[in-house]
Design a protein around this motif. Structure first.
Motif, PDB file in Angstrom:
ATOM      1  N   PRO B  74       0.821  -1.219   0.000  1.00  0.00           N
ATOM      2  CA  PRO B  74       0.000   0.000   0.000  1.00  0.00           C
ATOM      3  C   PRO B  74       0.854   1.268   0.000  1.00  0.00           C
ATOM      4  N   LEU B  75       0.362   2.293  -0.711  1.00  0.00           N
ATOM      5  CA  LEU B  75       1.120   3.543  -0.822  1.00  0.00           C
ATOM      6  C   LEU B  75       0.432   4.633  -0.013  1.00  0.00           C
ATOM      7  N   ASN B  76       1.222   5.601   0.486  1.00  0.00           N
ATOM      8  CA  ASN B  76       0.632   6.694   1.272  1.00  0.00           C
ATOM      9  C   ASN B  76       1.080   8.062   0.786  1.00  0.00           C
ATOM     10  N   ARG B  77       0.279   9.081   1.134  1.00  0.00           N
ATOM     11  CA  ARG B  77       0.613  10.481   0.852  1.00  0.00           C
ATOM     12  C   ARG B  77       0.978  11.193   2.143  1.00  0.00           C
ATOM     13  N   SER B  78       1.541  10.448   3.103  1.00  0.00           N
ATOM     14  CA  SER B  78       1.906  11.019   4.400  1.00  0.00           C
ATOM     15  C   SER B  78       0.678  11.438   5.201  1.00  0.00           C
ATOM     16  N   LEU B  79      -0.412  10.699   5.066  1.00  0.00           N
ATOM     17  CA  LEU B  79      -1.601  11.006   5.850  1.00  0.00           C
ATOM     18  C   LEU B  79      -1.758   9.938   6.926  1.00  0.00           C
ATOM     19  N   ALA B  80      -2.047  10.376   8.162  1.00  0.00           N
ATOM     20  CA  ALA B  80      -2.161   9.434   9.272  1.00  0.00           C
ATOM     21  C   ALA B  80      -3.239   8.391   8.987  1.00  0.00           C
ATOM     22  N   SER B  97       9.965  15.308   6.929  1.00  0.00           N
ATOM     23  CA  SER B  97       8.575  14.845   6.890  1.00  0.00           C
ATOM     24  C   SER B  97       7.695  15.808   7.693  1.00  0.00           C
ATOM     25  N   ASP B  98       6.417  15.779   7.368  1.00  0.00           N
ATOM     26  CA  ASP B  98       5.455  16.655   8.016  1.00  0.00           C
ATOM     27  C   ASP B  98       5.437  16.409   9.533  1.00  0.00           C
ATOM     28  N   VAL B  99       5.748  17.454  10.305  1.00  0.00           N
ATOM     29  CA  VAL B  99       5.796  17.325  11.769  1.00  0.00           C
ATOM     30  C   VAL B  99       4.426  16.938  12.322  1.00  0.00           C
ATOM     31  N   LYS B 100       3.381  17.460  11.690  1.00  0.00           N
ATOM     32  CA  LYS B 100       2.015  17.228  12.170  1.00  0.00           C
ATOM     33  C   LYS B 100       1.668  15.743  12.183  1.00  0.00           C
ATOM     34  N   VAL B 101       2.023  15.039  11.088  1.00  0.00           N
ATOM     35  CA  VAL B 101       1.639  13.639  11.004  1.00  0.00           C
ATOM     36  C   VAL B 101       2.446  12.815  12.009  1.00  0.00           C
ATOM     37  N   VAL B 102       3.718  13.202  12.222  1.00  0.00           N
ATOM     38  CA  VAL B 102       4.551  12.503  13.205  1.00  0.00           C
ATOM     39  C   VAL B 102       3.941  12.666  14.598  1.00  0.00           C
ATOM     40  N   LEU B 104       0.850  13.374  15.385  1.00  0.00           N
ATOM     41  CA  LEU B 104      -0.444  12.699  15.442  1.00  0.00           C
ATOM     42  C   LEU B 104      -0.260  11.201  15.665  1.00  0.00           C
ATOM     43  N   LEU B 105       0.670  10.587  14.913  1.00  0.00           N
ATOM     44  CA  LEU B 105       0.892   9.147  15.038  1.00  0.00           C
ATOM     45  C   LEU B 105       1.429   8.801  16.423  1.00  0.00           C
ATOM     46  N   ARG B 106       2.309   9.688  16.945  1.00  0.00           N
ATOM     47  CA  ARG B 106       2.868   9.416  18.277  1.00  0.00           C
ATOM     48  C   ARG B 106       1.786   9.519  19.340  1.00  0.00           C
ATOM     49  N   ARG B 107       0.866  10.483  19.165  1.00  0.00           N
ATOM     50  CA  ARG B 107      -0.212  10.640  20.123  1.00  0.00           C
ATOM     51  C   ARG B 107      -1.087   9.386  20.138  1.00  0.00           C
ATOM     52  N   MET B 108      -1.129   8.695  19.009  1.00  0.00           N
ATOM     53  CA  MET B 108      -1.922   7.464  18.949  1.00  0.00           C
ATOM     54  C   MET B 108      -1.066   6.246  19.285  1.00  0.00           C
ATOM     55  N   ASN B 109       0.054   6.516  19.990  1.00  0.00           N
ATOM     56  CA  ASN B 109       0.907   5.449  20.508  1.00  0.00           C
ATOM     57  C   ASN B 109       1.609   4.608  19.443  1.00  0.00           C
ATOM     58  N   HIS B 110       1.871   5.214  18.309  1.00  0.00           N
ATOM     59  CA  HIS B 110       2.684   4.506  17.327  1.00  0.00           C
ATOM     60  C   HIS B 110       4.151   4.832  17.583  1.00  0.00           C
TER      61      HIS B 110
END
Lengths: 323, 283
Positions: B74-80, B97-102, B104-110
């Motif tokens: 699967p391919l992504n456009r850097s969207l959570a 990379s987009d700081v926002k997506v990083v 967001l992902l960390r907040r969701m425990n990734h």
């Protein structure tokens, strides 16, 4: 008599600034003495000459079209950029270029621009007619510009080339950077033919300024002449935009600046506006090269910096009489 | 500048060692990537079954030399929202990379690793080795780094024996962009004993070179950073300007496609070898 003097003066000025523009660049080069087969020759005739030629031709087309549209629509705010003709021409060129159709035939790119410009001139004419109030024309133009600007960015976004999206700035603001003689060859025939058609309409526009009925009683077939002006503007602006992007405000500013010098008859204004537009763009293109930072500024930035305040000034001046 | 990047590499290494001890012995099984350079290194080092998401660039043959190996990943456009459903146990991002997506992902425990992807050859070896530790493939990473180092060393050795003075090259990309000092291209040119016009004109990192300045400098070779497939754009038209092409003869123009220059890695060795061939082919 006076307009002949003005014409002569502007022609001399155009030759002078064009020679100066050829000489001016990263280094000074003498355009009258460059030996063949040296880098000087290449820089002068293959890099600077196409730029100056395009500035002259595109400037003349835009100045002339502004004067003709102001006469035809009898509206001092008419200009190919403001009424949306340039943007539609850019859309036509964008579709042809990024789809790869431009490689099919040499005339495909200017043809795309001309088709776009043609559709928009018709649209503007349908929307506002020739009795348009000052502001219905501008509002129609605003709507067309916004809509077509969105279509351009949509086409660029789906284009396969990864650089397409970043070129939206070029299409919305225009530039002569890195153009070659090839661009001059493909667009010049249409720019010249369209401009000639517009230039023949001077007497009709003079008659029209006295009213549509007067023009008809003077023997002008309004339908025929309208088509000549509209077709000429569409062809010349369409071809110009397809090789330079959308350079705004030239057609608005130039006729207003020159009107006090030659009087109010549209016929006299046509030739001088063409020369004035050419001078303005050659100067603006030199300014762009001299003040730019790491990346060259787009030409439309300069013309909008001049044209924007001028636009407001014209609105303020006409507000009391025609609001 | 060099000190700073060295410092950053140290911090990165420390961070990674700490992460590795926390997950001792456990190889990440579902890895997602938000950056073309981490995409490519993943494809080099990790079996496909353990990759759950790559960027769209990875499948674009103009930018990615491994495009044909992406297949059905699967391919992504850097969207959570493209990453989360894949339930990755490791997400790789680059420093740009987009700081926002990083966040967001960390907040969701990734678990998100933001890598300092090197932009020049210095730091490449450490980067590949630490990447190998991170994804649980240290042996493969060491082999890859060693192979690239050997190829680069060979280029350097052969270039030092090349005859004549170092030729001057102009590197020209879309929109007139040219890589100056502190770039991968400058490193590779130096390695192959070729002078870089942009660097000599004091361009640091990337800058634009006007057509006029390029022709005036009369370089010996022209290296185009050109797409091979789709060239329908104003940016690419400028690269076909007759004033540019008439300055050079056939053997003096080389195309170095962006897929070779996009990231440091095996492609850097290939690019260096092509530049060496150009250097040795000149009179």
């Amino acid at each position: 008599m006076r307009s002949t003097w003005v014409l002569g003066l502007l022609l001399t000025l155009l030759v002078a600034v064009s020679l100066f523009a050829l000489a001016y660049g990263e280094v000074w080069l003498n355009p009258l003495a460059a030996g063949e087969e040296s880098w000087r020759y290449t820089v002068l005739w293959e890099i600077r000459l196409p730029r100056v030629l395009l500035a002259v031709l595109v400037g003349a087309v835009l100045g002339l079209s502004g004067a003709a549209l102001q006469g035809l629509l009898r509206n001092p705010l008419a200009d190919p950029g403001i009424v949306g003709v340039s943007a539609c021409a850019a859309l036509g060129a964008v579709v042809v270029l990024y789809s790869g159709l431009a490689a099919v035939a040499w005339f495909a790119l200017p043809l795309g621009g001309m088709v776009g410009a043609g559709l928009s001139v018709l649209l503007v004419y349908l929307l506002s007619g020739n009795q348009s109030s000052l502001f219905s024309l501008i509002l129609a133009g605003m709507a067309v510009n916004a809509f077509v600007g969105a279509l351009i960015s949509l086409v660029l976004n789906v284009a396969a080339n990864p650089f397409a999206m970043s070129e939206i700035v070029y299409w919305l603001l225009g530039s002569f950077a890195n153009r070659s003689l090839q661009d001059v060859y493909i667009a010049a025939p249409f720019m010249l033919a369209g401009s000639l058609a517009v230039l023949t309409s001077g007497r009709y526009l003079d008659a029209l300024s006295l009213g549509e009925e007067t023009a008809t009683t003077l023997g002008f077939d309004p339908r025929r002449w309208r088509w000549i002006v509209v077709g000429g503007v569409a062809a010349s602006v369409g071809a110009a935009v397809s090789v330079s992007g959308n350079i705004g405000f030239v057609g608005l500013v130039v006729p207003h600046l020159l009107r006090p010098l030659v009087g109010h008859e549209p016929r006299r204004l046509l030739w001088v506006s063409a020369l004035g537009g050419a001078i303005l763009l050659v100067l603006a293109d030199m300014l762009v090269q001299s003040i730019s930072g790491r990346v060259e500024l787009k030409l439309g930035v300069i013309t909008a910096l001049i044209g924007g305040p001028f636009f407001l000034y014209i609105i303020m001046r006409t507000r009391s009489s025609e609001w | 500048m060099r000190f700073l990047s060295g410092l950053m590499a140290c911090c990165l290494l420390l961070g990674l060692t700490a992460g590795a001890t926390a997950q001792q012995g456990i190889k990440p099984r579902r890895i997602a990537s938000l950056n073309l350079c981490t995409d490519l290194l993943l494809l080099e080092l990790v079996p496909r079954e353990r990759i759950v998401s790559l960027t769209y660039w990875a499948a674009d043959p103009d930018m990615s030399y491994l495009a044909d190996q992406v297949g059905d990943i699967p391919l992504n456009r850097s969207l959570a929202e493209e990453i989360v459903p894949q339930q990755p146990d490791l997400v790789l991002a680059g420093q740009f990379s987009d700081v926002k997506v990083v966040e967001l992902l960390r907040r969701m425990n990734h678990r998100v690793a933001v890598l300092d992807v090197p932009l020049t050859l210095s730091g490449m070896r450490e980067y590949i080795l630490s990447f190998g530790e991170l994804v649980g493939e240290p042996a493969r990473a060491a082999a890859l780094a060693g192979q690239i180092d050997r190829r680069l060393a060979l280029v350097s050795a052969r270039a030092r024996q090349a005859a004549g003075a170092a030729p001057l090259a102009a590197v020209y990309g879309p929109q007139g962009v040219s890589p100056g000092r502190d770039t991968l291209m400058d490193d590779l040119l130096t390695l192959a004993d070729i002078r870089n016009l942009a660097a000599e004109l004091d361009i640091v990192s990337y800058g634009t070179l006007s057509l006029e300045a390029l022709v005036m400098a009369q370089p010996d070779v022209l290296i185009l950073d050109d797409l091979s497939l789709d060239t329908n754009s104003i940016a690419h038209q400028a690269m076909r300007h007759p004033a540019l092409l008439r300055q050079f003869e056939a053997g003096q123009v080389m195309n170095l496609p962006p897929s070779l220059m996009a990231c440091v890695g095996p492609t850097s060795a290939e690019a260096a070898e092509r530049l060496l061939a150009l250097r040795l082919g000149l009179p």
